[in-house]
Write a protein that holds these residues in place. Sequence first.
Motif, PDB file in Angstrom:
ATOM      1  N   ILE A  38      28.039 -59.309 -39.053  1.00  0.00           N
ATOM      2  CA  ILE A  38      27.179 -60.455 -39.337  1.00  0.00           C
ATOM      3  C   ILE A  38      26.371 -60.241 -40.615  1.00  0.00           C
ATOM      4  O   ILE A  38      26.292 -61.120 -41.475  1.00  0.00           O
ATOM      5  CB  ILE A  38      26.234 -60.745 -38.150  1.00  0.00           C
ATOM      6  N   PHE A  39      25.760 -59.063 -40.758  1.00  0.00           N
ATOM      7  CA  PHE A  39      24.846 -58.826 -41.869  1.00  0.00           C
ATOM      8  C   PHE A  39      25.467 -58.037 -43.027  1.00  0.00           C
ATOM      9  O   PHE A  39      24.851 -57.910 -44.077  1.00  0.00           O
ATOM     10  CB  PHE A  39      23.595 -58.095 -41.378  1.00  0.00           C
ATOM     11  N   GLY A  40      26.662 -57.467 -42.853  1.00  0.00           N
ATOM     12  CA  GLY A  40      27.317 -56.740 -43.932  1.00  0.00           C
ATOM     13  C   GLY A  40      26.611 -55.445 -44.310  1.00  0.00           C
ATOM     14  O   GLY A  40      26.475 -55.132 -45.482  1.00  0.00           O
ATOM     15  N   VAL A  41      26.138 -54.700 -43.319  1.00  0.00           N
ATOM     16  CA  VAL A  41      25.430 -53.444 -43.549  1.00  0.00           C
ATOM     17  C   VAL A  41      26.179 -52.311 -42.852  1.00  0.00           C
ATOM     18  O   VAL A  41      27.142 -52.544 -42.125  1.00  0.00           O
ATOM     19  CB  VAL A  41      23.975 -53.517 -43.026  1.00  0.00           C
ATOM     20  N   GLN A  42      25.736 -51.073 -43.075  1.00  0.00           N
ATOM     21  CA  GLN A  42      26.335 -49.907 -42.440  1.00  0.00           C
ATOM     22  C   GLN A  42      25.352 -49.358 -41.410  1.00  0.00           C
ATOM     23  O   GLN A  42      24.249 -48.947 -41.753  1.00  0.00           O
ATOM     24  CB  GLN A  42      26.650 -48.837 -43.474  1.00  0.00           C
ATOM     25  N   VAL A  43      25.759 -49.347 -40.150  1.00  0.00           N
ATOM     26  CA  VAL A  43      24.901 -48.907 -39.054  1.00  0.00           C
ATOM     27  C   VAL A  43      25.112 -47.418 -38.819  1.00  0.00           C
ATOM     28  O   VAL A  43      26.239 -46.941 -38.732  1.00  0.00           O
ATOM     29  CB  VAL A  43      25.199 -49.710 -37.769  1.00  0.00           C
ATOM     30  N   ASP A  44      24.005 -46.678 -38.719  1.00  0.00           N
ATOM     31  CA  ASP A  44      24.059 -45.248 -38.442  1.00  0.00           C
ATOM     32  C   ASP A  44      24.005 -44.984 -36.939  1.00  0.00           C
ATOM     33  O   ASP A  44      24.793 -44.227 -36.408  1.00  0.00           O
ATOM     34  CB  ASP A  44      22.903 -44.536 -39.148  1.00  0.00           C
ATOM     35  N   ARG A  45      23.054 -45.643 -36.247  1.00  0.00           N
ATOM     36  CA  ARG A  45      22.833 -45.335 -34.840  1.00  0.00           C
ATOM     37  C   ARG A  45      22.331 -46.584 -34.131  1.00  0.00           C
ATOM     38  O   ARG A  45      21.663 -47.428 -34.714  1.00  0.00           O
ATOM     39  CB  ARG A  45      21.781 -44.244 -34.744  1.00  0.00           C
ATOM     40  N   VAL A  46      22.642 -46.679 -32.834  1.00  0.00           N
ATOM     41  CA  VAL A  46      22.164 -47.783 -32.002  1.00  0.00           C
ATOM     42  C   VAL A  46      21.537 -47.188 -30.750  1.00  0.00           C
ATOM     43  O   VAL A  46      22.141 -46.342 -30.085  1.00  0.00           O
ATOM     44  CB  VAL A  46      23.312 -48.742 -31.602  1.00  0.00           C
ATOM     45  N   ARG A  47      20.334 -47.622 -30.449  1.00  0.00           N
ATOM     46  CA  ARG A  47      19.660 -47.216 -29.223  1.00  0.00           C
ATOM     47  C   ARG A  47      19.432 -48.465 -28.391  1.00  0.00           C
ATOM     48  O   ARG A  47      18.988 -49.486 -28.913  1.00  0.00           O
ATOM     49  CB  ARG A  47      18.335 -46.531 -29.529  1.00  0.00           C
ATOM     50  N   THR A  48      19.711 -48.383 -27.091  1.00  0.00           N
ATOM     51  CA  THR A  48      19.573 -49.544 -26.224  1.00  0.00           C
ATOM     52  C   THR A  48      18.676 -49.217 -25.046  1.00  0.00           C
ATOM     53  O   THR A  48      18.530 -48.054 -24.655  1.00  0.00           O
ATOM     54  CB  THR A  48      20.942 -50.000 -25.690  1.00  0.00           C
ATOM     55  N   MET A  49      18.086 -50.261 -24.487  1.00  0.00           N
ATOM     56  CA  MET A  49      17.298 -50.120 -23.279  1.00  0.00           C
ATOM     57  C   MET A  49      17.293 -51.437 -22.529  1.00  0.00           C
ATOM     58  O   MET A  49      17.360 -52.502 -23.132  1.00  0.00           O
ATOM     59  CB  MET A  49      15.869 -49.678 -23.582  1.00  0.00           C
ATOM     60  N   ARG A  50      17.240 -51.334 -21.209  1.00  0.00           N
ATOM     61  CA  ARG A  50      17.132 -52.514 -20.365  1.00  0.00           C
ATOM     62  C   ARG A  50      15.667 -52.766 -20.087  1.00  0.00           C
ATOM     63  O   ARG A  50      14.927 -51.862 -19.735  1.00  0.00           O
ATOM     64  CB  ARG A  50      17.873 -52.308 -19.053  1.00  0.00           C
ATOM     65  N   VAL A  51      15.255 -54.012 -20.240  1.00  0.00           N
ATOM     66  CA  VAL A  51      13.868 -54.388 -20.007  1.00  0.00           C
ATOM     67  C   VAL A  51      13.831 -55.207 -18.717  1.00  0.00           C
ATOM     68  O   VAL A  51      14.445 -56.277 -18.645  1.00  0.00           O
ATOM     69  CB  VAL A  51      13.309 -55.217 -21.186  1.00  0.00           C
ATOM     70  N   PRO A  52      13.150 -54.706 -17.686  1.00  0.00           N
ATOM     71  CA  PRO A  52      13.113 -55.462 -16.427  1.00  0.00           C
ATOM     72  C   PRO A  52      12.240 -56.703 -16.539  1.00  0.00           C
ATOM     73  O   PRO A  52      11.315 -56.769 -17.351  1.00  0.00           O
ATOM     74  CB  PRO A  52      12.525 -54.459 -15.433  1.00  0.00           C
TER      75      PRO A  52
END
Length: 96
Positions: free
Chosen positions: A46-60
């Motif tokens: 979508i943005f045309g960038v290079q991603v190094d890392r992704v961190r995710t979390m579930r929010v109750p």
Amino acid sequence: MRDPHDILIKPIITEKSVAGHPDMRYTFQVKLDANKIEIKQAVESIFGVQVDRVRTMRVPGKPRRYGIHTGYTSDWKKAIVILKKTSRPIGFFEGI
């Protein structure tokens, strides 16, 4: 493969998330069933960038009252995307 626009729901613009923009950290609300690989591919396409890392979390969901009725808001998933140092910043967040 799912459409990248279906994986990313909306950007999260808070004081804490905006403080991470100089460090190339961007926060998004994503689909509950999206994994880190899908999130990385969606942001890159979508943005045309290079991603190094992704961190995710579930929010109750939080408890809410509507008169005498009680309930909960929906659970949701948050993803913090960290770009590579050689990547350009995401233009959508410029000026925030």
